[in-house]
Design an enzyme around this catalytic site. Structure first.
Site, PDB file in Angstrom:
ATOM      1  N   ALA A 121       0.806  -1.227   0.000  1.00 23.15           N
ATOM      2  CA  ALA A 121       0.000   0.000   0.000  1.00 23.15           C
ATOM      3  C   ALA A 121       0.835   1.271   0.000  1.00 23.15           C
ATOM      4  CB  ALA A 121      -0.937  -0.005   1.204  1.00 23.15           C
ATOM      5  N   GLY A 124       2.110   3.031  -2.406  1.00 24.46           N
ATOM      6  CA  GLY A 124       1.631   4.006  -3.380  1.00 24.46           C
ATOM      7  C   GLY A 124       0.365   4.701  -2.929  1.00 24.46           C
ATOM      8  N   ASP A 125      -0.505   3.974  -2.240  1.00 28.43           N
ATOM      9  CA  ASP A 125      -1.744   4.576  -1.738  1.00 28.43           C
ATOM     10  C   ASP A 125      -1.455   5.568  -0.627  1.00 28.43           C
ATOM     11  OD1 ASP A 125      -3.196   3.001  -3.509  1.00 28.43           O
ATOM     12  OD2 ASP A 125      -3.420   1.368  -2.061  1.00 28.43           O
TER      13      ASP A 125
END
Length: 299
Positions: free
Chosen positions: A242, A244-245
């Protein structure tokens, strides 16, 4: 400092995460070490990440009528996200099968389920978009839905941040409404057909863009300004699922707070680094104090 109001249009999935010393090759079976079941999906992850980074956030998406859907709503709501507009669609929720190797690398298979049925935004949903300071969207829901949301945001003066993931064609109408594009190397190549070492090619599509490079940091590019390289924050990597999120959400929050975009990218890099230190997607998304700690660390 005024709290940023973020609207996220995107996917919600149940993540089924297994870990092993090495990822299996095609046709190979390996014995894993751990298994967890966690709420995920790029939309839900970015909504939770935005709240933990200090924003208020409304999430627009769809879950199924199955047990996964019940759990997804409960977990996302418990994280502090406004889920009043989260639809329930008869059938299966989205599911992601996530394999994590010993070096933190991963392989992910996503079945969209209810996310594919998230179409035809209502006036109440569009009003939630228009009321936000920043709209954050990805491409795990129908691109037509993202386009309608982006156009509504643009008409209201709401900034539009598009994380063009996963890599897929993006219509010119959507790109014309984007204020800031966030992509990795694969996604950048899919959009421009150019090599990842040419981030300025993204400016043929949008006025501003961030090209993320994992452990090699990120490039921020803006029309009529020199490109800026932002180094990665060095940490021990456990799971990059996660990251990149966390990066995209923190970037939107910082920009909404009025930070200059280069500083916002630095803060987002700290958020991505804080995320990779833990296993899982939503449970690894960092809180503001963790981001600030890494952001203030000497280079």
């Amino acid at each position: 400092m005024q709290q940023t109001r973020v609207a996220v249009v995107g996917s919600a999935n149940m993540d089924l995460v297994g870990t092993a010393a090495a990822l299996p090759r095609p046709g190979e079976t390996v014995l894993g070490s751990d298994f967890v079941m966690l709420p995920g999906g790029k939309g839900a992850n970015q909504a939770v990440a935005a709240v933990r980074a200090g924003a208020s956030c409304v999430f627009l998406g769809a879950i199924g009528s199955d047990a996964f859907g019940v759990t997804l709503r409960a977990r996302i709501t418990a994280a502090g996200v406004d889920t009043a507009h989260l639809r329930v669609v008869y059938g299966a929720s989205g599911v992601a099968l996530v394999m994590v190797g010993g070096a933190g690398e991963n392989a992910i298979l996503v079945t969209p389920g209810a996310n594919e049925a998230f179409t035809g935004l209502t006036e109440d949903e569009l009003a939630a978009v228009r009321a936000a300071d920043v709209l954050v969207a990805q491409l795990e829901v129908p691109v037509e839905t993202v386009t309608v949301a982006a156009l509504a945001a643009r008409s209201a003066g709401t900034r539009v941040v598009l994380n063009a993931a996963p890599a897929r064609p993006v219509p010119a109408e959507l790109l014309a409404a984007v204020d800031l594009l966030v992509v990795n190397e694969t996604e950048a190549h899919a959009l421009t057909g150019r090599a990842a070492d040419e981030p300025a090619a993204l400016l043929d599509l949008v006025p501003r863009a961030v090209l993320t490079l994992g452990g090699h940091g990120a490039w921020y590019v803006e029309r009529d300004r020199p490109a800026v390289h932002v180094p990665a924050v060095k940490v021990d990597v456990v799971d990059s699922t996660a990251a990149g999120d966390a990066f995209t959400a923190a970037l939107a929050v910082a920009w909404g707070e009025g930070r200059e975009l280069v500083e916002a990218v630095h803060w987002a890099a700290a958020a991505g680094a804080a995320c990779v230190r833990k296993l899982g997607a939503s449970v690894a998304l960092p809180r503001r104090v963790e981001i600030d700690e890494l952001f203030s660390r000497p280079a």
